[in-house]
Motif scaffolding. Structure first.
Motif, PDB file in Angstrom:
ATOM      1  N   PHE A  56     -28.535   7.274  -5.854  1.00  0.00           N
ATOM      2  CA  PHE A  56     -28.578   5.923  -6.415  1.00  0.00           C
ATOM      3  C   PHE A  56     -29.708   5.145  -5.760  1.00  0.00           C
ATOM      4  CE2 PHE A  56     -25.820   6.123  -2.791  1.00  0.00           C
ATOM      5  CZ  PHE A  56     -26.114   4.991  -2.048  1.00  0.00           C
ATOM      6  N   MET A  57     -30.132   4.091  -6.405  1.00  0.00           N
ATOM      7  CA  MET A  57     -31.149   3.214  -5.827  1.00  0.00           C
ATOM      8  C   MET A  57     -30.450   2.177  -4.944  1.00  0.00           C
ATOM      9  SD  MET A  57     -34.022   4.371  -6.855  1.00  0.00           S
ATOM     10  CE  MET A  57     -35.183   3.060  -6.441  1.00  0.00           C
ATOM     11  N   GLY A  58     -31.049   1.916  -3.797  1.00  0.00           N
ATOM     12  CA  GLY A  58     -30.465   0.934  -2.886  1.00  0.00           C
ATOM     13  C   GLY A  58     -31.442   0.556  -1.786  1.00  0.00           C
ATOM     14  N   VAL A  59     -31.012  -0.371  -0.950  1.00  0.00           N
ATOM     15  CA  VAL A  59     -31.825  -0.857   0.159  1.00  0.00           C
ATOM     16  C   VAL A  59     -31.766   0.138   1.314  1.00  0.00           C
ATOM     17  CG1 VAL A  59     -31.988  -2.639   1.950  1.00  0.00           C
ATOM     18  CG2 VAL A  59     -31.583  -3.295  -0.426  1.00  0.00           C
ATOM     19  N   VAL A  60     -32.929   0.526   1.796  1.00  0.00           N
ATOM     20  CA  VAL A  60     -33.031   1.327   3.017  1.00  0.00           C
ATOM     21  C   VAL A  60     -33.165   0.332   4.172  1.00  0.00           C
ATOM     22  CG1 VAL A  60     -34.444   2.995   4.282  1.00  0.00           C
ATOM     23  CG2 VAL A  60     -34.087   3.257   1.816  1.00  0.00           C
ATOM     24  N   ARG A  61     -32.233   0.397   5.105  1.00  0.00           N
ATOM     25  CA  ARG A  61     -32.175  -0.549   6.224  1.00  0.00           C
ATOM     26  C   ARG A  61     -33.498  -0.535   6.997  1.00  0.00           C
ATOM     27  NH1 ARG A  61     -27.457  -2.277   8.109  1.00  0.00           N
ATOM     28  NH2 ARG A  61     -26.327  -0.494   7.244  1.00  0.00           N
ATOM     29  N   THR A  62     -34.201  -1.657   6.950  1.00  0.00           N
ATOM     30  CA  THR A  62     -35.533  -1.753   7.554  1.00  0.00           C
ATOM     31  C   THR A  62     -35.747  -3.176   8.057  1.00  0.00           C
ATOM     32  OG1 THR A  62     -36.313  -0.198   5.864  1.00  0.00           O
ATOM     33  CG2 THR A  62     -38.001  -1.293   7.164  1.00  0.00           C
ATOM     34  N   THR A  63     -36.465  -3.316   9.163  1.00  0.00           N
ATOM     35  CA  THR A  63     -36.763  -4.623   9.747  1.00  0.00           C
ATOM     36  C   THR A  63     -38.273  -4.788   9.866  1.00  0.00           C
ATOM     37  OG1 THR A  63     -34.692  -4.640  10.977  1.00  0.00           O
ATOM     38  CG2 THR A  63     -36.449  -6.075  11.797  1.00  0.00           C
ATOM     39  N   PHE A  64     -38.741  -5.953   9.439  1.00  0.00           N
ATOM     40  CA  PHE A  64     -40.159  -6.298   9.511  1.00  0.00           C
ATOM     41  C   PHE A  64     -40.317  -7.470  10.465  1.00  0.00           C
ATOM     42  CE2 PHE A  64     -39.405  -4.266   5.499  1.00  0.00           C
ATOM     43  CZ  PHE A  64     -40.511  -3.465   5.288  1.00  0.00           C
ATOM     44  N   LEU A  65     -41.246  -7.344  11.413  1.00  0.00           N
ATOM     45  CA  LEU A  65     -41.550  -8.426  12.343  1.00  0.00           C
ATOM     46  C   LEU A  65     -42.876  -9.049  11.922  1.00  0.00           C
ATOM     47  CD1 LEU A  65     -41.051 -10.086  14.862  1.00  0.00           C
ATOM     48  CD2 LEU A  65     -41.975  -8.203  16.218  1.00  0.00           C
ATOM     49  N   ILE A  66     -42.825 -10.354  11.648  1.00  0.00           N
ATOM     50  CA  ILE A  66     -43.982 -11.086  11.129  1.00  0.00           C
ATOM     51  C   ILE A  66     -44.347 -12.171  12.129  1.00  0.00           C
ATOM     52  CG2 ILE A  66     -44.783 -12.525   9.212  1.00  0.00           C
ATOM     53  CD1 ILE A  66     -42.497 -11.025   7.554  1.00  0.00           C
ATOM     54  N   ASP A  67     -45.632 -12.260  12.479  1.00  0.00           N
ATOM     55  CA  ASP A  67     -46.046 -13.260  13.462  1.00  0.00           C
ATOM     56  C   ASP A  67     -46.233 -14.634  12.812  1.00  0.00           C
ATOM     57  OD1 ASP A  67     -48.574 -13.336  12.259  1.00  0.00           O
ATOM     58  OD2 ASP A  67     -49.588 -12.296  13.903  1.00  0.00           O
ATOM     59  N   LYS A  68     -46.582 -15.615  13.641  1.00  0.00           N
ATOM     60  CA  LYS A  68     -46.687 -17.005  13.166  1.00  0.00           C
ATOM     61  C   LYS A  68     -47.781 -17.184  12.114  1.00  0.00           C
ATOM     62  CE  LYS A  68     -45.033 -18.890  17.493  1.00  0.00           C
ATOM     63  NZ  LYS A  68     -45.380 -19.656  18.684  1.00  0.00           N
ATOM     64  N   GLU A  69     -48.742 -16.274  12.079  1.00  0.00           N
ATOM     65  CA  GLU A  69     -49.811 -16.363  11.079  1.00  0.00           C
ATOM     66  C   GLU A  69     -49.412 -15.673   9.776  1.00  0.00           C
ATOM     67  OE1 GLU A  69     -50.864 -15.890  14.559  1.00  0.00           O
ATOM     68  OE2 GLU A  69     -50.889 -18.056  14.243  1.00  0.00           O
ATOM     69  N   GLY A  70     -48.230 -15.088   9.745  1.00  0.00           N
ATOM     70  CA  GLY A  70     -47.763 -14.415   8.530  1.00  0.00           C
ATOM     71  C   GLY A  70     -48.174 -12.958   8.435  1.00  0.00           C
ATOM     72  N   ARG A  71     -48.689 -12.417   9.544  1.00  0.00           N
ATOM     73  CA  ARG A  71     -49.104 -11.014   9.551  1.00  0.00           C
ATOM     74  C   ARG A  71     -47.961 -10.112  10.001  1.00  0.00           C
ATOM     75  NH1 ARG A  71     -53.860 -10.422   7.906  1.00  0.00           N
ATOM     76  NH2 ARG A  71     -55.396 -12.044   8.191  1.00  0.00           N
ATOM     77  N   LEU A  72     -47.907  -8.950   9.397  1.00  0.00           N
ATOM     78  CA  LEU A  72     -46.897  -7.960   9.741  1.00  0.00           C
ATOM     79  C   LEU A  72     -47.293  -7.286  11.052  1.00  0.00           C
ATOM     80  CD1 LEU A  72     -44.349  -6.642   8.771  1.00  0.00           C
ATOM     81  CD2 LEU A  72     -45.709  -5.122   7.384  1.00  0.00           C
ATOM     82  N   ILE A  73     -46.430  -7.398  12.052  1.00  0.00           N
ATOM     83  CA  ILE A  73     -46.714  -6.866  13.388  1.00  0.00           C
ATOM     84  C   ILE A  73     -46.105  -5.478  13.574  1.00  0.00           C
ATOM     85  CG2 ILE A  73     -46.295  -7.247  15.860  1.00  0.00           C
ATOM     86  CD1 ILE A  73     -48.286  -9.150  14.600  1.00  0.00           C
ATOM     87  N   THR A  74     -44.867  -5.305  13.106  1.00  0.00           N
ATOM     88  CA  THR A  74     -44.132  -4.060  13.327  1.00  0.00           C
ATOM     89  C   THR A  74     -43.146  -3.833  12.194  1.00  0.00           C
ATOM     90  OG1 THR A  74     -44.181  -4.494  15.714  1.00  0.00           O
ATOM     91  CG2 THR A  74     -42.672  -2.815  14.985  1.00  0.00           C
ATOM     92  N   ILE A  75     -42.901  -2.561  11.894  1.00  0.00           N
ATOM     93  CA  ILE A  75     -41.842  -2.173  10.962  1.00  0.00           C
ATOM     94  C   ILE A  75     -40.882  -1.273  11.729  1.00  0.00           C
ATOM     95  CG2 ILE A  75     -41.278  -0.972   8.818  1.00  0.00           C
ATOM     96  CD1 ILE A  75     -44.207  -1.537   7.925  1.00  0.00           C
ATOM     97  N   LEU A  76     -39.613  -1.656  11.753  1.00  0.00           N
ATOM     98  CA  LEU A  76     -38.588  -0.859  12.424  1.00  0.00           C
ATOM     99  C   LEU A  76     -37.676  -0.241  11.374  1.00  0.00           C
ATOM    100  CD1 LEU A  76     -37.476  -3.451  15.135  1.00  0.00           C
ATOM    101  CD2 LEU A  76     -39.022  -1.528  15.462  1.00  0.00           C
ATOM    102  N   ASN A  77     -37.533   1.078  11.413  1.00  0.00           N
ATOM    103  CA  ASN A  77     -36.596   1.723  10.494  1.00  0.00           C
ATOM    104  C   ASN A  77     -35.850   2.885  11.139  1.00  0.00           C
ATOM    105  OD1 ASN A  77     -38.661   3.565  10.573  1.00  0.00           O
ATOM    106  ND2 ASN A  77     -39.353   3.181   8.492  1.00  0.00           N
ATOM    107  N   LYS A  78     -36.083   3.088  12.417  1.00  0.00           N
ATOM    108  CA  LYS A  78     -35.374   4.134  13.153  1.00  0.00           C
ATOM    109  C   LYS A  78     -34.582   3.462  14.269  1.00  0.00           C
ATOM    110  CE  LYS A  78     -37.525   7.749  11.209  1.00  0.00           C
ATOM    111  NZ  LYS A  78     -37.342   7.625   9.804  1.00  0.00           N
ATOM    112  N   PHE A  79     -33.357   3.071  13.973  1.00  0.00           N
ATOM    113  CA  PHE A  79     -32.509   2.420  14.964  1.00  0.00           C
ATOM    114  C   PHE A  79     -31.059   2.559  14.514  1.00  0.00           C
ATOM    115  CE2 PHE A  79     -34.014  -0.730  11.917  1.00  0.00           C
ATOM    116  CZ  PHE A  79     -32.820  -1.229  11.421  1.00  0.00           C
ATOM    117  N   LYS A  80     -30.160   2.353  15.456  1.00  0.00           N
ATOM    118  CA  LYS A  80     -28.732   2.306  15.138  1.00  0.00           C
ATOM    119  C   LYS A  80     -28.378   0.839  14.906  1.00  0.00           C
ATOM    120  CE  LYS A  80     -27.330   6.253  17.952  1.00  0.00           C
ATOM    121  NZ  LYS A  80     -28.349   6.595  18.927  1.00  0.00           N
ATOM    122  N   THR A  81     -27.423   0.580  14.028  1.00  0.00           N
ATOM    123  CA  THR A  81     -27.023  -0.817  13.806  1.00  0.00           C
ATOM    124  C   THR A  81     -26.465  -1.420  15.091  1.00  0.00           C
ATOM    125  OG1 THR A  81     -24.871  -0.098  12.984  1.00  0.00           O
ATOM    126  CG2 THR A  81     -26.585  -0.530  11.340  1.00  0.00           C
TER     127      THR A  81
END
Length: 159
Positions: A117-142
């Motif tokens: 099925f289609m669904g959300v893959v648990r992922t976290t994006f860290l964005i700095d104050k200028e709106g730039r993407l700093i890091t993508i986290l997708n390998k972690f335990k809840t």
């Protein structure tokens, strides 16, 4: 479907939060770092563990001038119940049409118990104050997502 690239501007969005108020990513530009985390479904065990971990490190995130926005395909009413029940201290945003999840490349084919099925893959994006993407986290335990996030913030913004 492409995932945003680290170093690029994060895709902007405006969505309703758990209180039915519009929240826009651009509102935080120049003022706060933003954690945009995508989770599959409010009030499920893993999503509750992840949200409560973020709730519990709210003060540490504030010290790092960082706010949290949680996005899921849940309707506003369900987000309100989830937020109230868990006493969450950050915005949960409703992406019912999963347009933002698609922009961020996290709306994907998933497999669970023999079903696809289609669904959300648990992922976290860290964005700095200028709106730039700093890091993508997708390998972690809840259970330790909040700890990984604090470590990532500290290493990303070291002087």
């Amino acid at each position: 479907m492409t995932t945003p690239k680290v170093g690029n501007l994060a895709p902007v969005f405006s969505l309703l939060n758990q209180n039915g108020e519009k929240v826009s990513l651009k509102d935080f530009r120049g003022a706060k770092n933003v954690v945009v985390y995508f989770y599959p479904k409010a009030s499920t065990p893993g999503c509750t563990t992840q949200a409560c971990g973020l709730r519990d490190v709210h003060a540490e995130l504030e010290q790092r001038e960082t706010i949290v926005l949680g996005l899921s395909p849940d309707p506003v009413e369900k987000l309100k119940k989830f937020s109230d029940k868990q006493s969450l201290n950050f915005d949960l945003l409703s992406d019912e049409e999963h347009l933002i999840a698609e922009k961020y490349g996290v709306w994907q084919l998933k497999k669970f118990m023999g079903r696809e099925f289609m669904g959300v893959v648990r992922t976290t994006f860290l964005i700095d104050k200028e709106g730039r993407l700093i890091t993508i986290l997708n390998k972690f335990k809840t259970s330790n997502h909040h700890e990984v996030l604090l470590q990532t913030l500290d290493s990303s913004f070291e002087e």
